[in-house]
Design an enzyme around this catalytic site. Structure first.
Site, PDB file in Angstrom:
ATOM      1  N   VAL A 154       0.938  -1.629   0.316  1.00 54.06           N
ATOM      2  CA  VAL A 154       0.122   0.244  -0.028  1.00 54.06           C
ATOM      3  C   VAL A 154       1.088   1.162  -0.179  1.00 54.06           C
ATOM      4  CG1 VAL A 154      -2.629   0.728   0.967  1.00 54.06           C
ATOM      5  CG2 VAL A 154      -1.419  -1.687   1.598  1.00 54.06           C
ATOM      6  N   ALA A 155       2.414   0.990  -0.549  1.00 53.42           N
ATOM      7  CA  ALA A 155       2.694   1.946  -1.254  1.00 53.42           C
ATOM      8  C   ALA A 155       3.287   2.675   0.647  1.00 53.42           C
ATOM      9  CB  ALA A 155       2.138   3.314  -2.065  1.00 53.42           C
ATOM     10  N   CYS A 156       3.430   3.860   0.919  1.00 56.03           N
ATOM     11  CA  CYS A 156       4.141   4.425   1.792  1.00 56.03           C
ATOM     12  C   CYS A 156       3.148   4.057   3.254  1.00 56.03           C
ATOM     13  CB  CYS A 156       3.851   6.090   1.755  1.00 56.03           C
ATOM     14  SG  CYS A 156       5.342   6.513   1.106  1.00 56.03           S
ATOM     15  N   SER A 157       2.160   3.579   2.962  1.00 60.32           N
ATOM     16  CA  SER A 157       1.149   3.292   4.263  1.00 60.32           C
ATOM     17  C   SER A 157       1.256   1.749   4.932  1.00 60.32           C
ATOM     18  CB  SER A 157       0.098   3.975   4.305  1.00 60.32           C
ATOM     19  OG  SER A 157      -0.852   4.636   4.624  1.00 60.32           O
ATOM     20  N   SER A 334       7.596   3.167   3.249  1.00 61.56           N
ATOM     21  CA  SER A 334       6.619   2.786   4.319  1.00 61.56           C
ATOM     22  C   SER A 334       7.454   2.310   5.863  1.00 61.56           C
ATOM     23  CB  SER A 334       5.714   1.045   4.636  1.00 61.56           C
ATOM     24  OG  SER A 334       6.790   0.076   4.149  1.00 61.56           O
TER      25      SER A 334
END
Ligand code: CO8
Length: 373
Positions: A154-157, A334
């Site tokens: 979820v990319a950066c998350s 992340s």
């Protein structure tokens, strides 16, 4: 009812660093070469000259001073402008697996656990070296863990979304303990020839151990009070690299096959959404912003974090309240909020509250409210 606890964290930091001056020097050498090579087209107006980058801009616009990277030389070579990370045979450990093993072992040691106590590994990060076999399963095998593993992005998350999955697994009894590991090699998909973004990212790997509260000694770790995830589709941070690229040769090698963003739009749209998400999350738990002792925020931009913290607290946050690791690590996707949590949780007393919050591409936001045990 089983409750989940964060009992340990680990961090792998690549030894090589690049400071802003070094990065800018290489970028500007690339620009000079490019402009010289295309002098005629630039002179007759069919091509735009590239503009030089500047360390002063980078630090002022982002707060970044340097970044850790897997490979320095390839990035700083103006004839290359990308890391040099040789392919390995299928019998050797992957680069991401090696990073992950170091971070996971530290998380286990911090919690006083061995691999025999762990039932699952979630590898959660922005980019995986390959689609399959899952990186998490290679990491699981390298650590010697029974049970199961899977990858998520979820990319950066990724790490906070992975945390929620780990917390759910522990609380519903699917696993006694889960490792969430985020091996981020952001330099692999950063366009070092793009002035707007060449300075943004660095490499690192974090690991978090989530366990059942009844298995963790009193006073150790952090109780998880709740998680809140939010996604809103946006093209403002995008990467079109994918397995279908080979089906249209015309797109291969184009800039959109690496990280691209509308940075200013992201800043404006995401900052209020993050502040609102944390506020409503706290309210849903019967808490207020004034109850927070610490905010371990995603590390993309210092000005953005200061703005978010100000919106939440109604005043400027101190460095202790909203720790910054961006100056040293840059944006590690992340891993960023987890690095902040790993390095800056001293001085908290039993009962003190904090929030780990990621935000980035998707858009995606992950808020995890925790309490020092
Ligand atoms: N040097 C000198 N000048 C520059 C440079 C440079 N390197 N770059 C731009 N400028 C100039 C511009 O040309 C512009 O000039 P002018 O005013 O004459 O037009 C001026 O500086 C201002 O440019 P910007 O408006 O672009 O500058 P900002 O103040 O907006 O700062 C930032 C740019 C730092 C990118 C900022 O907008 C920002 O950080 N925004 C938030 C971005 C963010 O949070 N993104 C999250 C992305 S990370 C994520 O979600 C994970 C994705 C998956 C991982 C991918 C790994 C690779």
């Amino acid at each position: 009812m089983i409750k989940a606890v964060i009992s340990g964290t680990g961090l792998y930091t690549p030894p090589a660093t690049i400071d802003n001056d070094e990065l800018v020097e290489a970028f500007n050498a690339y620009v000079d070469k490019y402009n010289a090579l295309h002098a005629e087209a630039i002179a007759n107006g069919t091509l735009e000259a590239l503009q030089p980058s500047s360390s002063a801009f980078i630090e002022k616009a982002s707060g970044i001073k340097r970044r850790h990277v897997i490979d320095r030389e390839g990035i700083l070579d103006p004839d290359r402008m990308r890391p040099r990370i040789p392919e390995r045979s299928d019998d050797e450990p992957s680069v991401q697996c090696e990073m992950a093993v170091v971070a996971c072992r530290e998380a286990l040691a911090q919690a006083g656990r061995t691999v025999a106590d762990v039932d699952a590994v979630i590898a959660a990060c922005s980019n995986f070296q390959r689609p399959y076999p899952a990186m998490s399963i290679e990491i699981q095998q390298a650590l010697g863990i029974d049970g199961f593993a899977y990858d998520m992005n979820v990319a950066c998350s990724s790490a906070t979304f992975g945390l929620q999955a780990a917390i759910n697994a522990v609380e519903n009894g699917t696993a006694r303990a889960v490792l969430v590991v985020s091996p981020e090699i952001c330099s692999g998909h950063l366009n070092f020839c793009d002035r707007d973004s060449h300075f943004i990212f660095g490499d690192a790997c974090t690991a978090i151990l989530v366990e059942r509260a009844d298995a963790v000694a009193e006073g150790a770790g952090f109780d998880v009070l709740g998680t809140r995830l939010l996604t809103r589709f946006s093209n403002n941070i995008r990467n079109n690299f994918g397995f279908l690229n080979r089906a249209d040769e015309s797109g291969v090698g184009k800039p959109d096959k690496l990280f691209i963003q509308q940075g200013r739009k992201v800043f404006k749209e995401v900052s209020p959404l993050v502040a609102e998400t944390i506020q409503t999350h706290l309210e849903s738990l019967g808490l207020q912003a004034t109850d927070l002792k610490r905010m371990w925020l995603h590390q993309a931009n210092l000005n953005m974090n200061q703005l978010i913290a100000r919106r939440i607290l109604g005043r400027d946050a101190t460095e202790e309240e909203a720790p910054v690791i961006l100056d040293e690590y840059a944006n590690t996707s992340s891993a960023g909020s987890i690095i902040a949590f790993h390095l800056h949780r001293q001085g908290l007393a039993t009962g003190d509250l904090g929030v780990i919050c990621s935000f980035g591409a998707g858009y995606s936001i992950g808020s995890v409210v925790i309490r020092k045990r």
